[in-house]
Design a protein around this motif. Structure first.
Motif, PDB file in Angstrom:
ATOM      1  N   VAL A   1     -11.265  22.116  -3.806  1.00 30.11           N
ATOM      2  CA  VAL A   1     -11.014  20.676  -3.838  1.00 30.11           C
ATOM      3  C   VAL A   1     -12.270  19.916  -3.413  1.00 30.11           C
ATOM      4  N   LEU A   2     -12.672  18.955  -4.235  1.00 32.40           N
ATOM      5  CA  LEU A   2     -13.784  18.070  -3.908  1.00 32.40           C
ATOM      6  C   LEU A   2     -13.230  16.650  -3.764  1.00 32.40           C
ATOM      7  N   PRO A   3     -12.873  16.240  -2.547  1.00 32.66           N
ATOM      8  CA  PRO A   3     -12.282  14.903  -2.350  1.00 32.66           C
ATOM      9  C   PRO A   3     -13.328  13.802  -2.502  1.00 32.66           C
ATOM     10  N   TYR A   4     -12.958  12.739  -3.180  1.00 32.75           N
ATOM     11  CA  TYR A   4     -13.846  11.587  -3.289  1.00 32.75           C
ATOM     12  C   TYR A   4     -14.066  10.927  -1.927  1.00 32.75           C
ATOM     13  N   SER A   5     -13.098  11.085  -1.027  1.00 36.23           N
ATOM     14  CA  SER A   5     -13.208  10.456   0.287  1.00 36.23           C
ATOM     15  C   SER A   5     -14.355  11.037   1.109  1.00 36.23           C
ATOM     16  N   ASP A   6     -14.900  12.189   0.693  1.00 31.86           N
ATOM     17  CA  ASP A   6     -16.050  12.757   1.400  1.00 31.86           C
ATOM     18  C   ASP A   6     -17.258  11.831   1.330  1.00 31.86           C
ATOM     19  N   VAL A   7     -17.347  11.047   0.250  1.00 32.62           N
ATOM     20  CA  VAL A   7     -18.490  10.134   0.106  1.00 32.62           C
ATOM     21  C   VAL A   7     -18.054   8.676   0.046  1.00 32.62           C
ATOM     22  N   MET A   8     -16.740   8.425  -0.037  1.00 30.19           N
ATOM     23  CA  MET A   8     -16.217   7.058  -0.077  1.00 30.19           C
ATOM     24  C   MET A   8     -15.007   6.976   0.848  1.00 30.19           C
ATOM     25  N   SER A   9     -15.262   6.991   2.150  1.00 29.19           N
ATOM     26  CA  SER A   9     -14.194   7.168   3.141  1.00 29.19           C
ATOM     27  C   SER A   9     -13.311   5.948   3.342  1.00 29.19           C
TER      28      SER A   9
ATOM     29  N   GLY B   1       0.837  -1.188   0.000  1.00 26.00           N
ATOM     30  CA  GLY B   1       0.000   0.000   0.000  1.00 26.00           C
ATOM     31  C   GLY B   1       0.876   1.245   0.000  1.00 26.00           C
ATOM     32  N   VAL B   2       0.440   2.272  -0.688  1.00 30.82           N
ATOM     33  CA  VAL B   2       1.160   3.550  -0.675  1.00 30.82           C
ATOM     34  C   VAL B   2       0.379   4.583   0.130  1.00 30.82           C
ATOM     35  N   GLN B   3      -0.896   4.708  -0.170  1.00 26.92           N
ATOM     36  CA  GLN B   3      -1.773   5.625   0.575  1.00 26.92           C
ATOM     37  C   GLN B   3      -2.924   4.833   1.177  1.00 26.92           C
ATOM     38  N   GLN B   4      -3.100   4.994   2.465  1.00 27.45           N
ATOM     39  CA  GLN B   4      -4.103   4.220   3.187  1.00 27.45           C
ATOM     40  C   GLN B   4      -5.524   4.741   2.995  1.00 27.45           C
ATOM     41  N   ARG B   5      -5.670   5.920   2.420  1.00 25.45           N
ATOM     42  CA  ARG B   5      -6.978   6.464   2.054  1.00 25.45           C
ATOM     43  C   ARG B   5      -6.882   7.053   0.658  1.00 25.45           C
ATOM     44  N   THR B   6      -7.987   7.012  -0.071  1.00 17.46           N
ATOM     45  CA  THR B   6      -7.962   7.537  -1.423  1.00 17.46           C
ATOM     46  C   THR B   6      -7.693   9.034  -1.434  1.00 17.46           C
ATOM     47  N   MET B   7      -6.848   9.474  -2.331  1.00 19.43           N
ATOM     48  CA  MET B   7      -6.576  10.898  -2.515  1.00 19.43           C
ATOM     49  C   MET B   7      -7.256  11.431  -3.776  1.00 19.43           C
ATOM     50  N   ALA B   8      -8.077  10.591  -4.411  1.00 16.30           N
ATOM     51  CA  ALA B   8      -8.768  11.013  -5.629  1.00 16.30           C
ATOM     52  C   ALA B   8      -9.647  12.227  -5.353  1.00 16.30           C
TER      53      ALA B   8
ATOM     54  N   GLY C   1     -12.696  22.254 -14.297  1.00 17.10           N
ATOM     55  CA  GLY C   1     -12.125  21.419 -13.253  1.00 17.10           C
ATOM     56  C   GLY C   1     -11.316  20.294 -13.861  1.00 17.10           C
ATOM     57  N   ILE C   2     -10.513  19.665 -13.041  1.00 18.77           N
ATOM     58  CA  ILE C   2      -9.670  18.565 -13.512  1.00 18.77           C
ATOM     59  C   ILE C   2      -9.672  17.434 -12.490  1.00 18.77           C
ATOM     60  N   GLY C   3      -9.405  16.234 -12.952  1.00 21.93           N
ATOM     61  CA  GLY C   3      -9.175  15.111 -12.059  1.00 21.93           C
ATOM     62  C   GLY C   3      -7.782  15.238 -11.474  1.00 21.93           C
ATOM     63  N   GLN C   4      -7.689  15.103 -10.165  1.00 22.02           N
ATOM     64  CA  GLN C   4      -6.400  15.277  -9.490  1.00 22.02           C
ATOM     65  C   GLN C   4      -6.406  14.485  -8.194  1.00 22.02           C
ATOM     66  N   PHE C   5      -5.296  14.514  -7.494  1.00 21.12           N
ATOM     67  CA  PHE C   5      -5.246  14.031  -6.127  1.00 21.12           C
ATOM     68  C   PHE C   5      -5.422  15.228  -5.199  1.00 21.12           C
TER      69      PHE C   5
END
Length: 341
Positions: free
Chosen positions: A216-224, A119-126, A194-198
């Motif tokens: 920034v709109l983190p995907y982790s807000d709805v997919m933690s 694993g590199v990142q334990q939570r999504t940075m998408a 907007g763009i797709g980013q981390f």
């Protein structure tokens, strides 16, 4: 013959016939035939050469790869989909990809020869990143806007699931293609909204946008519960070259730890090796990324993978209709190679 002359002669003869006598620099002589050559390894970054991927350059620059007996060739990656394709095709031996993107690829019948080894990142940075003034402050604002990302990016491929969970009509959002190195420029120039980013791309975006604040709109807000990037290789390498894989994983994780612990130095190392990269934004990215790298509940061990969490990610995607039933963590993860807590 005098006593002094006899002593010198004895020393000369001893140095002549005893293996290992010192050379002119007072260093032990070593037979070149006994030096094991470094093993060649090819590696792709996750997405271009930003601060978030600088840990590979640190592992190379600080000699961690060499200490592991490896000569690593680092090339810029182009996102999860392209990285998976290149590793499967043999164009690279190792690469970081987003675990969710890998799950989506496996769920659609692809990536069958890919296995997760760390694993590199334990939570999504998408995330999706915009700029103030573009009319985007919450997910619903994405409707009617044009976004850019590479076709193989996990941000783009996961967007339908994100949109469904965030209450966004995905059919009202337009996507255009953009190369990883050009995305921030497209945003800063106003070509796209907007763009797709981390998440950690925020400092780099603001450095290019010059005075405009990032949204920034983190995907982790709805997919933690989703993981971020994981290190992958082929099932063949995992099965036939486990020692090489373990040495590479250990050296790369050592570089990852050093990077998040020393962001300023890492930014300079990245810029030295990739002159087009700026040191300060890279360091800022790494400072933000630190919280995503240290696994909760497992001390300072970096690189671990929790199969229960992966099972939870699979269920989330299955519930969203993004992945069919039947996929299990053991089909994706090499338990023999992943770092242990």
């Amino acid at each position: 013959m005098s006593r002094l002359t006899r002593t010198v002669a004895t020393l000369v003869l001893t140095c002549t016939f005893i293996v290992g006598c010192s050379n002119s620099d007072n260093q032990p002589q070593t037979s070149t035939s006994s030096i094991k050559p470094l093993e060649k390894v090819t590696y792709l970054t996750s997405f271009g050469n930003f601060g978030r991927d600088a840990y590979a350059w640190v592992a190379k620059d600080k000699g961690f790869f060499r200490e592991a007996g490896l000569d690593v060739d680092i090339k810029p990656g182009s996102g999860t989909g392209d990285n998976i394709a290149k590793v499967e095709a043999g164009a690279a031996m190792f690469a970081p990809v987003d675990l969710t993107g890998l799950l989506l690829a496996r769920g659609s019948g692809g990536a069958k020869s890919i296995v997760v080894v760390a694993g590199v990142q334990q939570r999504t940075m998408a995330a999706l990143i915009s700029l103030q003034g573009n009319g985007i402050s919450k997910p619903k604002d994405l409707e009617g806007k044009t976004l850019a990302d590479s076709p193989g990016s996990v941000v783009r491929n996961l967007f339908p699931t994100y949109a469904k969970l965030a209450g966004v009509d995905a059919t009202k959002v337009t996507w255009v293609n953009g190369a990883p190195a050009n995305l921030i420029g497209l945003l800063a120039s106003g070509t796209v909204a907007g763009i797709g980013q981390f998440v950690v791309g925020e400092p780099t975006v603001e450095s290019v946008a010059k005075g405009r604040q990032a949204v920034v709109l983190p995907y982790s807000d709805v997919m933690s519960d989703l993981y971020g990037n994981v290190l992958v290789t082929t099932t063949t390498i995992a099965r036939e070259q486990p020692d090489l894989a373990k040495r590479f994983i250990a050296a790369l994780m050592k570089g990852l730890v050093h990077s998040i612990d020393n962001p300023d130095e890492t930014g300079r190392i990245l810029q030295k090796n990739v002159p087009a990269s700026a040191a300060a934004p890279a360091a800022a990215e790494l400072t933000l990324m630190s919280a995503f790298v240290r696994p909760e509940g497992s001390g300072d061990v970096v690189g671990t993978i929790d199969t229960k969490r992966v099972a939870g990610s699979i269920k989330l995607l299955q519930d969203a209709g993004a992945v069919p039933s039947g996929l299990t963590p053991d089909q994706l993860i090499s338990a023999d190679l992943t770092p242990k807590p």
